[in-house]
Design an enzyme around this catalytic site. Structure first.
Site, PDB file in Angstrom:
ATOM      1  N   ASP A 121      -7.176   4.685  -2.118  1.00  0.00           N
ATOM      2  CA  ASP A 121      -6.927   4.034  -0.843  1.00  0.00           C
ATOM      3  C   ASP A 121      -5.896   4.884   0.225  1.00  0.00           C
ATOM      4  O   ASP A 121      -4.731   5.047  -0.560  1.00  0.00           O
ATOM      5  CB  ASP A 121      -6.190   2.443  -1.098  1.00  0.00           C
ATOM      6  CG  ASP A 121      -6.942   1.641  -2.027  1.00  0.00           C
ATOM      7  OD1 ASP A 121      -8.074   2.382  -2.424  1.00  0.00           O
ATOM      8  OD2 ASP A 121      -6.459   0.756  -2.525  1.00  0.00           O
ATOM      9  N   GLU A 141      -9.601  -7.261  -1.655  1.00  0.00           N
ATOM     10  CA  GLU A 141      -8.594  -6.206  -1.602  1.00  0.00           C
ATOM     11  C   GLU A 141      -8.208  -5.531  -0.313  1.00  0.00           C
ATOM     12  O   GLU A 141      -8.828  -5.788   0.614  1.00  0.00           O
ATOM     13  CB  GLU A 141      -8.938  -4.842  -2.569  1.00  0.00           C
ATOM     14  CG  GLU A 141      -9.246  -5.298  -3.960  1.00  0.00           C
ATOM     15  CD  GLU A 141      -9.434  -4.116  -4.865  1.00  0.00           C
ATOM     16  OE1 GLU A 141      -9.010  -4.238  -6.117  1.00  0.00           O
ATOM     17  OE2 GLU A 141      -9.958  -3.211  -4.534  1.00  0.00           O
TER      18      GLU A 141
HETATM   19  C1  FRU Z   1      -8.278  -0.725  -4.146  1.00  0.00           C
HETATM   20  C2  FRU Z   1      -7.442  -0.983  -5.216  1.00  0.00           C
HETATM   21  C3  FRU Z   1      -6.493  -1.806  -4.867  1.00  0.00           C
HETATM   22  C4  FRU Z   1      -5.154  -1.323  -5.695  1.00  0.00           C
HETATM   23  C5  FRU Z   1      -5.384   0.120  -5.713  1.00  0.00           C
HETATM   24  C6  FRU Z   1      -5.271   0.910  -7.264  1.00  0.00           C
HETATM   25  O1  FRU Z   1      -9.203   0.413  -4.399  1.00  0.00           O
HETATM   26  O2  FRU Z   1      -8.173  -1.505  -6.223  1.00  0.00           O
HETATM   27  O3  FRU Z   1      -6.550  -3.171  -4.928  1.00  0.00           O
HETATM   28  O4  FRU Z   1      -3.950  -1.670  -5.143  1.00  0.00           O
HETATM   29  O5  FRU Z   1      -6.884   0.272  -5.774  1.00  0.00           O
HETATM   30  O6  FRU Z   1      -5.046   2.079  -7.238  1.00  0.00           O
END
Ligand code: FRU
Length: 500
Positions: free
Chosen positions: A39, A212
């Site tokens: 992300d 998310e």
């Molecule tokens: C989304 C996610 C988030 C988390 C991160 C961990 O892709 O699963 O929810 O904070 O990636 O790398």
């Protein structure tokens, strides 16, 4: 330890090797030099620099040791990667965001200069606890000091804070997910350290294993009442996205600083941010320059279904181009429209243009070459079954961008786009588009292993990775079951602009 590792390596070299997948590094999309990225995090503009932090594993090309990688840009398109900004400690640094604390509400500024504050989820691998942490920087994001935990509700599914200054109530607002409950929780604060629960939103629209990476921002409504503004709440889903696996949806409504209320008659039907399989966890920049009214977000061009198995280049992870997001009032209600940031136009070289290309069943070559290309076409597709733009590699693998008037859809078909590497990867991803007029406008960005397709001024987008078998990509067009004409075509090779 060493012996089993060697054995594993020699098993991997056994002669079952599949045909190699070509994956040259992208030309104008951001990817770190090496290792794993997911992300985008901490998107903030400060002192002439756009910051792009990102979920990063400094030790390998699969997910793990999550830390905040870092890149900066002065024009949103040429990026300089910097050292890791927030490393893993006893907690991993999961997703979150950054703000400039202009009024030093946190008291963490120095020498009269505002601190850059990162608020992110600390994930404790032992307890699985997820809570919100604050780290601050007094050197333009180069180094951060972890202040510590600022919000803990004892949950293992509480993550991805997005914080922004809410001018009307003169408070900080945090949108953060209760992931497994498919809820967004809102908190408020006057100092970024003490947070008070304000309200919850959801479940609504598309539900899944988890929600998310939320975002919340206000936009003027184009085509709305004079002066109308609405808030867009975007939420990502780890699974159950429209193209399978990860995807993003949005809601439009009002936000009073404490509670988000969708517009009346919003209903349960999900509104998707993108109809492809590879646009995830998009979040927008905070603190844009005062004279720049744009809302710009960027997404991770990947999908948790196969993210760890895509070919590496050698990095494993790619961002979309930054995109402006606008809000329109249409006959179908409120809808977003997206476009690549205009800064990307500086990358255009070798303009080719053509008019009135009549298509037939036999493919006609298009005056476009290479793997880093922007193409804009206006097509008359009448009532044809489907009119296609086709990318063919030297091995004969094909990726198809199709317009299907009978089905009122535009699609990307990557089911034969390269050597097979994952069952969930192959497929066809369609966006519903009203084609009754028999006309369509496509803007296509291709960069080695990614297609970003913007349909009818970005009112629908389809973002898909593709991993061809190798060699130059050739562009052609054809039509099935009817007649179609490319009324106008403009194409450019995209290449890094010379430093000004
Ligand atoms: C989304 C996610 C988030 C988390 C991160 C961990 O892709 O699963 O929810 O904070 O990636 O790398």
């Amino acid at each position: 330890m060493i012996v089993p590792m060697l054995m594993a390596a020699s098993t991997m070299l056994s002669p079952v090797a599949a045909e190699p997948v070509a994956n040259p590094r992208p030309t104008y999309h951001f990817a770190p030099a090496r290792n794993w990225m997911n992300d985008p995090n901490g998107l903030v503009h400060y002192d002439g620099e756009y910051h792009l932090f990102f979920q990063y594993n400094p030790h390998g090309d699969r997910w793990g040791h999550m830390s905040w990688g870092h890149a900066v840009s002065r024009d949103l398109t040429t990026w300089k990667e910097l050292p890791v900004a927030i490393p893993e400690t006893d907690v991993m640094a999961f997703s979150g965001n950054a703000v400039i604390d202009w009024n030093n509400t946190s008291g963490l500024g120095q020498n009269g200069r505002p601190p850059m504050i990162a608020i992110y989820t600390g994930f404790n691998p032992e307890t699985k606890n997820q809570s919100q942490f604050l780290a601050y920087s007094n050197d333009r994001g180069r180094t951060f000091t972890v202040h510590g935990k600022v919000l803990d509700i004892g949950s293992t599914e509480f993550r991805d804070p997005k914080v922004f200054w809410h001018a009307a109530t003169k408070r900080w607002v945090m949108a953060v997910v209760l992931a497994a409950e498919n809820r967004v929780s809102f908190y408020t604060s006057t100092n970024l350290k003490d947070w008070t629960h304000a309200s919850d939103f959801g479940p609504m629209g598309a539900r899944g294993k988890n929600w998310e990476c939320p975002d919340l921002f206000e936009l003027p409504v184009e085509g709305g009442r004079p002066g109308e503004k609405r808030w867009v709440l975007s939420v990502n889903l780890g699974d159950s996205g429209v193209a399978g696996g990860s995807g993003g949806q949005y809601f439009v409504g009002d936000f009073d600083g404490a509670r988000f209320t969708p517009v009346t008659n919003w209903g349960e039907a999900p509104r998707w941010m993108d109809w492809g399989a590879d646009f995830y966890a998009a979040v927008s920049w905070n603190d844009m320059p005062a004279k720049d009214p744009r809302r710009i977000w960027i997404g991770w061009a990947n999908n948790w279904d196969y993210a760890q198995d895509i070919p590496a280049d050698p990095a494993r992870g790619l961002m979309s181009v930054p995109r402006t997001v606008r809000l329109l009032k249409t006959a179908d209600g409120y809808r977003i429209a997206q476009a690549p940031v205009s800064e990307l136009e500086r990358w255009r070289t070798g303009h080719k243009t053509a008019q009135r290309i009549r298509l037939g069943e036999k493919p006609v070559a298009l005056p476009v070459t290479g793997g880093a290309v922007e193409l804009q076409v206006e097509m008359d597709v009448g009532a044809a079954e489907h009119a296609d733009l086709v990318l063919t590699d030297a091995k004969g693998y094909q990726t198809v961008i199709g317009v299907a008037p009978a089905a009122n859809e535009v699609f990307i078909d990557r089911s034969r786009s390269g050597p097979h590497f994952h069952d969930s990867f192959t497929g066809r991803h369609a966006a519903p588009v009203d084609l009754k007029s028999g006309k369509v406008k496509l803007r296509v960005l291709v960069d080695q292993s990614i297609i970003e397709l913007y349909v009818n001024d970005g009112t629908a987008t389809i973002t898909d990775r593709f991993f061809p078998g190798g060699g130059d990509l050739k562009w052609s067009a054809s039509v099935r079951g009817g007649a179609a004409t490319i009324r106008k075509l403009d194409a450019w090779t995209l290449a890094k602009p010379k430093a000004r």
